[in-house]
Design a protein around this motif. Sequence first.
Motif, PDB file in Angstrom:
ATOM      1  N   ILE A  55       0.843  -1.203   0.000  1.00 14.15           N
ATOM      2  CA  ILE A  55       0.000   0.000   0.000  1.00 14.15           C
ATOM      3  C   ILE A  55       0.875   1.248   0.000  1.00 14.15           C
ATOM      4  O   ILE A  55       0.538   2.254  -0.611  1.00 14.15           O
ATOM      5  CB  ILE A  55      -1.013   0.000   1.184  1.00 14.15           C
ATOM      6  N   GLU A  56       2.038   1.177   0.653  1.00  7.00           N
ATOM      7  CA  GLU A  56       2.941   2.332   0.695  1.00  7.00           C
ATOM      8  C   GLU A  56       3.475   2.647  -0.702  1.00  7.00           C
ATOM      9  O   GLU A  56       3.486   3.808  -1.127  1.00  7.00           O
ATOM     10  CB  GLU A  56       4.099   2.068   1.655  1.00  7.00           C
ATOM     11  N   ALA A  57       3.905   1.634  -1.427  1.00  6.08           N
ATOM     12  CA  ALA A  57       4.407   1.842  -2.787  1.00  6.08           C
ATOM     13  C   ALA A  57       3.297   2.410  -3.676  1.00  6.08           C
ATOM     14  O   ALA A  57       3.542   3.301  -4.494  1.00  6.08           O
ATOM     15  CB  ALA A  57       4.948   0.535  -3.363  1.00  6.08           C
ATOM     16  N   VAL A 120      14.120  12.447  -7.098  1.00  8.79           N
ATOM     17  CA  VAL A 120      13.101  11.644  -6.411  1.00  8.79           C
ATOM     18  C   VAL A 120      13.723  10.368  -5.832  1.00  8.79           C
ATOM     19  O   VAL A 120      13.416   9.993  -4.699  1.00  8.79           O
ATOM     20  CB  VAL A 120      11.927  11.316  -7.364  1.00  8.79           C
ATOM     21  N   ILE A 121      14.614   9.737  -6.587  1.00 11.66           N
ATOM     22  CA  ILE A 121      15.274   8.529  -6.081  1.00 11.66           C
ATOM     23  C   ILE A 121      16.078   8.861  -4.836  1.00 11.66           C
ATOM     24  O   ILE A 121      16.019   8.142  -3.839  1.00 11.66           O
ATOM     25  CB  ILE A 121      16.164   7.877  -7.167  1.00 11.66           C
ATOM     26  N   MET A 122      16.804   9.969  -4.864  1.00 12.89           N
ATOM     27  CA  MET A 122      17.582  10.375  -3.687  1.00 12.89           C
ATOM     28  C   MET A 122      16.675  10.657  -2.499  1.00 12.89           C
ATOM     29  O   MET A 122      16.974  10.282  -1.371  1.00 12.89           O
ATOM     30  CB  MET A 122      18.410  11.633  -4.009  1.00 12.89           C
ATOM     31  N   GLU A 130      13.616   4.332   1.895  1.00  9.49           N
ATOM     32  CA  GLU A 130      12.927   3.264   1.167  1.00  9.49           C
ATOM     33  C   GLU A 130      13.941   2.272   0.599  1.00  9.49           C
ATOM     34  O   GLU A 130      15.077   2.625   0.303  1.00  9.49           O
ATOM     35  CB  GLU A 130      12.104   3.850   0.013  1.00  9.49           C
ATOM     36  N   SER A 131      13.507   1.039   0.397  1.00 12.40           N
ATOM     37  CA  SER A 131      14.378   0.019  -0.186  1.00 12.40           C
ATOM     38  C   SER A 131      14.439   0.219  -1.705  1.00 12.40           C
ATOM     39  O   SER A 131      13.569   0.869  -2.297  1.00 12.40           O
ATOM     40  CB  SER A 131      13.840  -1.378   0.124  1.00 12.40           C
ATOM     41  N   TYR A 132      15.470  -0.366  -2.307  1.00  9.29           N
ATOM     42  CA  TYR A 132      15.590  -0.285  -3.769  1.00  9.29           C
ATOM     43  C   TYR A 132      14.368  -0.908  -4.436  1.00  9.29           C
ATOM     44  O   TYR A 132      13.881  -0.410  -5.443  1.00  9.29           O
ATOM     45  CB  TYR A 132      16.862  -0.991  -4.242  1.00  9.29           C
ATOM     46  N   LYS A 133      13.871  -1.988  -3.874  1.00  9.92           N
ATOM     47  CA  LYS A 133      12.706  -2.681  -4.435  1.00  9.92           C
ATOM     48  C   LYS A 133      11.486  -1.764  -4.432  1.00  9.92           C
ATOM     49  O   LYS A 133      10.776  -1.658  -5.430  1.00  9.92           O
ATOM     50  CB  LYS A 133      12.432  -3.953  -3.622  1.00  9.92           C
ATOM     51  N   GLU A 134      11.238  -1.087  -3.298  1.00  8.15           N
ATOM     52  CA  GLU A 134      10.084  -0.182  -3.208  1.00  8.15           C
ATOM     53  C   GLU A 134      10.231   0.980  -4.185  1.00  8.15           C
ATOM     54  O   GLU A 134       9.266   1.357  -4.856  1.00  8.15           O
ATOM     55  CB  GLU A 134       9.940   0.355  -1.782  1.00  8.15           C
ATOM     56  N   VAL A 146      17.582   1.964 -10.533  1.00 12.60           N
ATOM     57  CA  VAL A 146      17.494   2.800  -9.328  1.00 12.60           C
ATOM     58  C   VAL A 146      18.888   2.983  -8.744  1.00 12.60           C
ATOM     59  O   VAL A 146      19.299   4.103  -8.419  1.00 12.60           O
ATOM     60  CB  VAL A 146      16.535   2.177  -8.284  1.00 12.60           C
ATOM     61  N   LYS A 147      19.633   1.906  -8.614  1.00 12.79           N
ATOM     62  CA  LYS A 147      20.976   1.972  -8.039  1.00 12.79           C
ATOM     63  C   LYS A 147      21.905   2.852  -8.883  1.00 12.79           C
ATOM     64  O   LYS A 147      22.670   3.653  -8.350  1.00 12.79           O
ATOM     65  CB  LYS A 147      21.571   0.567  -7.893  1.00 12.79           C
ATOM     66  N   VAL A 148      21.836   2.692 -10.199  1.00 11.28           N
ATOM     67  CA  VAL A 148      22.682   3.480 -11.096  1.00 11.28           C
ATOM     68  C   VAL A 148      22.330   4.966 -10.982  1.00 11.28           C
ATOM     69  O   VAL A 148      23.216   5.821 -10.872  1.00 11.28           O
ATOM     70  CB  VAL A 148      22.546   2.991 -12.561  1.00 11.28           C
TER      71      VAL A 148
END
Length: 169
Positions: A55-57, A120-122, A130-134, A146-148
């Motif tokens: 629900i958060e995502a 936004v990613i930062m 937040e996790s990379y997956k989220e 996301v990581k890149v």
Amino acid sequence: MQEISFRNDILPLKDKLFRVALRITFDRAEAEDVVQDTMIRVWNKRDEWSQLESIEAYCLTVCRNLAIDRSQKMEAQNESLTPELEQKAIASGPYDQLVNEERMKLIHQLINELPEKQRVIMQLRDIEGESYKEISEVLQLTEEQVKVNLFRARQKIKQRYTDIENYGL
């Protein structure tokens, strides 16, 4: 699947949604409107909550999309984001406090100059935790993308900060 409660699961996300919207719109009033619209949209989809993995995502995705739509309509101005949520380092005197405030202003300015996706990613990773997956779910990217993007954003800020601190560029 556990029962999702608007009061217990969604309302607590309000501040996080606001910070994400503010990073995109650069306008407090617009960000507040985006959060309100997000809450209304999420509430209207309450019959579908049980089908959602997170629900958060979902809330963050709705918020991000609404904020982007609004900022594109308004052609958002690049105002500086006030560092109101920053914890001020305990300074030994007024000079140190002033230096720290100036550094924080510079870092916020550098973050605000990043491309929207990196910004936004930062925000989601470094500020919201937040996790990379989220983040990949919210932004509809792969975890690797996301990581890149996060790495490039951090490198860009580090390089610009170093240039400004060392050479006044």
